[in-house]
Design a protein around this motif. Structure first.
Motif, PDB file in Angstrom:
ATOM      1  N   LEU A 112      23.350  34.599  36.837  1.00 50.23           N
ATOM      2  CA  LEU A 112      24.419  34.095  37.695  1.00 50.23           C
ATOM      3  C   LEU A 112      24.026  34.280  39.158  1.00 50.23           C
ATOM      4  O   LEU A 112      23.707  35.392  39.584  1.00 50.23           O
ATOM      5  N   VAL A 113      24.018  33.178  39.910  1.00 48.13           N
ATOM      6  CA  VAL A 113      23.810  33.227  41.356  1.00 48.13           C
ATOM      7  C   VAL A 113      25.196  33.135  41.975  1.00 48.13           C
ATOM      8  O   VAL A 113      25.872  32.100  41.881  1.00 48.13           O
ATOM      9  N   LEU A 114      25.624  34.215  42.608  1.00 50.98           N
ATOM     10  CA  LEU A 114      27.037  34.378  42.970  1.00 50.98           C
ATOM     11  C   LEU A 114      27.228  34.642  44.458  1.00 50.98           C
ATOM     12  O   LEU A 114      26.587  35.537  45.029  1.00 50.98           O
ATOM     13  N   ASP A 115      28.117  33.871  45.063  1.00 56.16           N
ATOM     14  CA  ASP A 115      28.474  34.107  46.461  1.00 56.16           C
ATOM     15  C   ASP A 115      29.352  35.360  46.551  1.00 56.16           C
ATOM     16  O   ASP A 115      30.176  35.613  45.664  1.00 56.16           O
ATOM     17  N   VAL A 116      29.168  36.130  47.614  1.00 56.83           N
ATOM     18  CA  VAL A 116      29.943  37.362  47.752  1.00 56.83           C
ATOM     19  C   VAL A 116      31.376  37.074  48.176  1.00 56.83           C
ATOM     20  O   VAL A 116      32.326  37.641  47.640  1.00 56.83           O
ATOM     21  N   ARG A 117      31.525  36.177  49.143  1.00 57.56           N
ATOM     22  CA  ARG A 117      32.856  35.923  49.688  1.00 57.56           C
ATOM     23  C   ARG A 117      33.293  34.504  49.409  1.00 57.56           C
ATOM     24  O   ARG A 117      32.665  33.542  49.841  1.00 57.56           O
ATOM     25  N   MET A 118      34.423  34.374  48.689  1.00 57.39           N
ATOM     26  CA  MET A 118      35.016  33.077  48.400  1.00 57.39           C
ATOM     27  C   MET A 118      36.507  33.160  48.680  1.00 57.39           C
ATOM     28  O   MET A 118      37.079  34.259  48.658  1.00 57.39           O
ATOM     29  N   PRO A 119      37.154  32.030  48.964  1.00 50.78           N
ATOM     30  CA  PRO A 119      38.560  32.055  49.384  1.00 50.78           C
ATOM     31  C   PRO A 119      39.497  32.766  48.408  1.00 50.78           C
ATOM     32  O   PRO A 119      40.388  33.510  48.819  1.00 50.78           O
ATOM     33  N   ASP A 120      39.306  32.541  47.111  1.00 49.84           N
ATOM     34  CA  ASP A 120      40.267  33.094  46.154  1.00 49.84           C
ATOM     35  C   ASP A 120      39.717  34.261  45.352  1.00 49.84           C
ATOM     36  O   ASP A 120      40.371  34.740  44.424  1.00 49.84           O
ATOM     37  N   ALA A 121      38.508  34.728  45.682  1.00 50.22           N
ATOM     38  CA  ALA A 121      37.933  35.814  44.887  1.00 50.22           C
ATOM     39  C   ALA A 121      36.779  36.474  45.632  1.00 50.22           C
ATOM     40  O   ALA A 121      36.121  35.856  46.458  1.00 50.22           O
ATOM     41  N   SER A 122      36.564  37.725  45.321  1.00 47.00           N
ATOM     42  CA  SER A 122      35.403  38.453  45.827  1.00 47.00           C
ATOM     43  C   SER A 122      34.330  38.476  44.747  1.00 47.00           C
ATOM     44  O   SER A 122      34.617  38.805  43.586  1.00 47.00           O
ATOM     45  N   GLY A 123      33.110  38.117  45.142  1.00 45.99           N
ATOM     46  CA  GLY A 123      32.018  38.164  44.173  1.00 45.99           C
ATOM     47  C   GLY A 123      31.805  39.558  43.633  1.00 45.99           C
ATOM     48  O   GLY A 123      31.475  39.737  42.455  1.00 45.99           O
ATOM     49  N   LEU A 124      32.001  40.564  44.466  1.00 47.84           N
ATOM     50  CA  LEU A 124      31.826  41.948  44.022  1.00 47.84           C
ATOM     51  C   LEU A 124      32.895  42.343  43.001  1.00 47.84           C
ATOM     52  O   LEU A 124      32.603  43.033  42.018  1.00 47.84           O
ATOM     53  N   ASP A 125      34.121  41.905  43.241  1.00 45.05           N
ATOM     54  CA  ASP A 125      35.183  42.185  42.270  1.00 45.05           C
ATOM     55  C   ASP A 125      34.925  41.442  40.963  1.00 45.05           C
ATOM     56  O   ASP A 125      35.181  41.973  39.869  1.00 45.05           O
ATOM     57  N   PHE A 126      34.395  40.231  41.074  1.00 44.97           N
ATOM     58  CA  PHE A 126      34.078  39.461  39.872  1.00 44.97           C
ATOM     59  C   PHE A 126      32.958  40.141  39.081  1.00 44.97           C
ATOM     60  O   PHE A 126      32.979  40.158  37.845  1.00 44.97           O
ATOM     61  N   GLN A 127      32.006  40.734  39.780  1.00 46.14           N
ATOM     62  CA  GLN A 127      30.955  41.508  39.116  1.00 46.14           C
ATOM     63  C   GLN A 127      31.569  42.647  38.308  1.00 46.14           C
ATOM     64  O   GLN A 127      31.185  42.887  37.160  1.00 46.14           O
ATOM     65  N   ASP A 128      32.542  43.333  38.907  1.00 48.32           N
ATOM     66  CA  ASP A 128      33.228  44.421  38.197  1.00 48.32           C
ATOM     67  C   ASP A 128      33.977  43.895  36.970  1.00 48.32           C
ATOM     68  O   ASP A 128      33.957  44.519  35.897  1.00 48.32           O
ATOM     69  N   ASP A 129      34.636  42.750  37.132  1.00 47.27           N
ATOM     70  CA  ASP A 129      35.398  42.177  36.017  1.00 47.27           C
ATOM     71  C   ASP A 129      34.483  41.806  34.853  1.00 47.27           C
ATOM     72  O   ASP A 129      34.822  42.033  33.683  1.00 47.27           O
TER      73      ASP A 129
ATOM     74  N   PRO B  10      34.919  31.675  40.474  1.00 46.27           N
ATOM     75  CA  PRO B  10      34.777  32.421  39.224  1.00 46.27           C
ATOM     76  C   PRO B  10      35.674  31.882  38.116  1.00 46.27           C
ATOM     77  O   PRO B  10      35.288  31.866  36.945  1.00 46.27           O
ATOM     78  N   ARG B  11      36.864  31.433  38.486  1.00 50.16           N
ATOM     79  CA  ARG B  11      37.787  30.893  37.482  1.00 50.16           C
ATOM     80  C   ARG B  11      37.182  29.678  36.796  1.00 50.16           C
ATOM     81  O   ARG B  11      37.265  29.536  35.568  1.00 50.16           O
ATOM     82  N   ASP B  12      36.571  28.789  37.584  1.00 45.77           N
ATOM     83  CA  ASP B  12      35.936  27.609  36.998  1.00 45.77           C
ATOM     84  C   ASP B  12      34.785  28.011  36.081  1.00 45.77           C
ATOM     85  O   ASP B  12      34.580  27.428  35.008  1.00 45.77           O
ATOM     86  N   PHE B  13      34.025  29.020  36.493  1.00 47.15           N
ATOM     87  CA  PHE B  13      32.909  29.496  35.672  1.00 47.15           C
ATOM     88  C   PHE B  13      33.411  30.039  34.338  1.00 47.15           C
ATOM     89  O   PHE B  13      32.851  29.742  33.281  1.00 47.15           O
ATOM     90  N   LEU B  14      34.459  30.839  34.380  1.00 48.71           N
ATOM     91  CA  LEU B  14      34.978  31.443  33.158  1.00 48.71           C
ATOM     92  C   LEU B  14      35.548  30.408  32.198  1.00 48.71           C
ATOM     93  O   LEU B  14      35.583  30.632  30.983  1.00 48.71           O
ATOM     94  N   ALA B  15      36.000  29.284  32.745  1.00 46.77           N
ATOM     95  CA  ALA B  15      36.556  28.229  31.902  1.00 46.77           C
ATOM     96  C   ALA B  15      35.466  27.411  31.225  1.00 46.77           C
ATOM     97  O   ALA B  15      35.746  26.628  30.309  1.00 46.77           O
TER      98      ALA B  15
END
Length: 219
Positions: A53-70, A38-43
């Motif tokens: 946005l096609v988004l993975d739910v589980r990533m090492p440094d972030a949750s896709g669900l939390d990113f959806q909320d953000d 998500p950080r790379d996407f936001l940059a």
């Protein structure tokens, strides 16, 4: 907007998934932006036009669900399609309640993803058309004088010409002139059309006192 090419953004920490999706989506004519987080996407600077946005739910440094909320909290309305290899019912319910277009389990059928993307892009096209219409309405409203805005707001709240005249201290003829000018500048084909536009601008919901719209110094 009709000339804008759709863009699909893929956020997944797995390079093989990103490469596979990039190849699939480009093969059917989409522009694609692929990101490992998500950080790379936001940059990345987003392009104009419909997107999703096609988004993975589980990533090492972030949750896709939390990113959806953000994204929702930041006012970013980008439609989201979730992909996951470890989904469960509560997870999918949370995603869909928060506005996700689809929640797909890996491995998924390519056609299911493409169908979800078409649905997401149509959702974004509708949003863009509404934003364009709202901007056009605001631009026309900005051409009205303060007095014309007062008259338009009071008419939208159900006032008759004679009531508007009494409230603003004008003659009924002068009110009719201001109302006609407002209709012309707003490109309203009828009084009902002008009221509809006022509703879209939120004028009909303003308090009914005269101070609810900017006062004019000129009759």
């Amino acid at each position: 907007m009709a000339e804008w090419k759709p863009t699909i953004y893929v956020v997944d920490d797995d390079p093989s998934v990103r490469d596979g999706l990039d190849s699939l989506l480009r093969s059917v004519g989409y522009d694609v932006g692929s990101f490992a987080s998500p950080r790379d996407f936001l940059a990345h600077r987003r392009s104009f036009g419909p997107a999703c946005l096609v988004l993975d739910v589980r990533m090492p440094d972030a949750s896709g669900l939390d990113f959806q909320d953000d994204l929702a909290k930041s006012g970013n309305p980008l439609p989201i399609i979730f992909l996951t290899g470890h989904g469960d019912v509560p997870m999918s319910v949370r995603a869909m309640k928060a506005g996700a277009v689809e929640f797909l389990l890996k491995p998924f059928r390519e056609q299911d993803l493409l169908d979800a993307i078409r649905q997401a892009l149509e959702k974004d096209r509708i949003r863009l058309r509404q934003e364009e219409a709202d901007a056009d309405l605001q631009a026309r409203f900005s051409t009205l004088t303060a007095r014309e805005r007062e008259v338009m707001a009071l008419v939208a709240q159900g006032r008759l010409n004679k009531q508007v005249a009494a409230e603003l201290g004008l003659s009924e003829i002068t009110v009719k002139v201001h109302r006609g000018q407002a209709m012309r500048k707003m490109h309203a084909s009828s009084l009902a059309d002008l009221i509809r536009m006022a509703d879209g601008l939120g004028l009909s919901e303003l308090p009914s006192d005269r101070g609810s719209v900017p006062p004019s110094r000129r009759p």
